[in-house]
Design a protein around this motif. Structure first.
Motif, mmCIF file in Angstrom:
data_model
loop_
_atom_site.group_PDB
_atom_site.id
_atom_site.type_symbol
_atom_site.label_atom_id
_atom_site.label_comp_id
_atom_site.label_asym_id
_atom_site.label_seq_id
_atom_site.Cartn_x
_atom_site.Cartn_y
_atom_site.Cartn_z
ATOM 1 N N ILE A 86 5.941 -8.958 32.737
ATOM 2 C CA ILE A 86 7.048 -9.408 33.030
ATOM 3 C C ILE A 86 7.171 -9.787 34.539
ATOM 4 O O ILE A 86 6.686 -9.125 35.483
ATOM 5 N N VAL A 119 12.391 -2.642 29.114
ATOM 6 C CA VAL A 119 11.501 -3.165 28.150
ATOM 7 C C VAL A 119 11.302 -2.110 27.010
ATOM 8 O O VAL A 119 11.104 -2.265 25.946
ATOM 9 N N ILE A 138 14.274 -10.555 25.548
ATOM 10 C CA ILE A 138 14.012 -9.305 26.401
ATOM 11 C C ILE A 138 14.129 -9.722 27.881
ATOM 12 O O ILE A 138 14.411 -9.063 28.498
ATOM 13 N N VAL A 162 9.156 -13.417 30.507
ATOM 14 C CA VAL A 162 8.020 -12.707 29.926
ATOM 15 C C VAL A 162 6.820 -13.524 29.757
ATOM 16 O O VAL A 162 6.720 -14.471 28.929
#
Length: 320
Positions: A86, A119, A138, A162
């Protein structure tokens, strides 16, 4: 004498104290100025003055957009361990420099903690395929959570991405095998379809060839029959009856066939019978066959007429 010795020392001390009260702040930086340990002011880029010894620079803070890469290992809904990278881009809010400097000791550690929390809360709800397909979801969830939390500390979250999804090595091998098998299946389906098309096209070509061949044979026989008919008419015109004309045509064709066979030097064909009476015997046999066939047909027609008449008589008797 002593005064001459202390004068240079005093001048040097004065210059040191003077220059210690001058400081600069670089572009995209901010300096936190404290007086006796208490916050006094924030100095932006440029040349600034401070009271020596009394005022101190507590620290400098970076105002540029910074990026923090966080590697998180977690488990998906279908029990596959996966590592996600990330990338969080953040920046100090210029109006909240005080909060960014005094409220938070380590912004990188704080951001990392929130990323791990979000996450590991989102990914276990998804299967592995969904993690790849919904990676933007996400990133949005992490960005939303960080913005809500880091605003209070004077930080603005610019973007969350991501950037990498790395499943376990065995899982990647299994996925590659599945993809390979799927592609082989599709290739086999296309090859089968192509073979089917070739077979259909070949069958159609053969059918068309047979049709044209049959049509050619029919046309040939039709022309032969027309030629025979014309030959019989010509012979009838010179006083030869139909039976004699037919015998003459059969004999002529018989000898024409023998002549054509004789012209082939490498021919192994033997035509039997090969006597002079062969053509006449063939004609007599054909005439006898036609006569017998006509007699049988006439007898069957008369019998059918008698049966029909009998049925009609029975129906008339019932009506009476």
């Amino acid at each position: 004498m002593l005064s001459y010795v202390f004068i240079p020392i005093i001048i040097v001390l004065f210059l040191v104290i003077l220059f210690s009260g001058i400081f600069t702040v670089r572009q995209q930086k901010a300096a936190i100025l404290e007086r006796f340990g208490k916050f006094k002011s924030i100095k932006n880029s440029g040349l600034h003055l401070k009271i020596p010894i009394i005022d101190q620079i507590a620290g400098r803070i970076n105002l540029k957009v910074q990026q923090l890469d966080v590697l998180v290992e977690t488990k998906t809904k279908d029990n596959v361990f996966v590592k996600l990278k990330i990338s969080v881009q953040f920046q100090v809010i210029r109006t909240n420099i005080y909060d960014a400097f005094y409220k938070l000791e380590s912004p990188a550690d704080q951001i990392t903690s929130y990323v791990f929390d979000v996450v590991r809360a989102e990914v276990p709800k998804m299967i592995l395929d969904d993690v790849f397909e919904r990676k933007d979801d996400i990133a949005i969830a992490v960005n939303r959570e960080l913005n809500e939390s880091m605003q209070d500390y004077g930080y603005d979250i610019i973007k969350t991405l991501v950037t990498d999804i790395d499943p376990d090595e065995q899982v990647k091998h299994a996925m590659n095998r599945i993809n390979s098998a799927e592609r082989e299946k599709v290739a086999a389906e296309y090859e089968g379809e192509a073979e089917r098309i070739r077979i259909v096209a070949k069958a159609r070509a053969e059918a068309e060839s047979k049709r044209l061949q049959g049509q050619g044979i029919a046309d040939q026989r039709r022309e032969i029959a027309r030629g025979l008919e014309e030959s019989v008419d010509v012979l009838n015109n010179v006083g030869i009856n139909s039976q004699e004309a037919s015998a003459l045509i059969v004999v002529t064709q018989h000898y024409d066939t023998l002549q054509a066979i004789g012209e082939e030097t490498n021919s192994n064909l033997i035509l039997l019978p090969n006597s002079p009476q062969a053509g006449s015997d063939m004609l007599n046999n054909m005439v006898a066959s036609f006569t017998a066939s006509n007699q049988i047909g006439e007898a069957m027609r008369k019998k059918n007429e008698e049966i029909e008449q009998e049925k009609k008589n029975q129906d008339d008797s019932r009506r009476k």
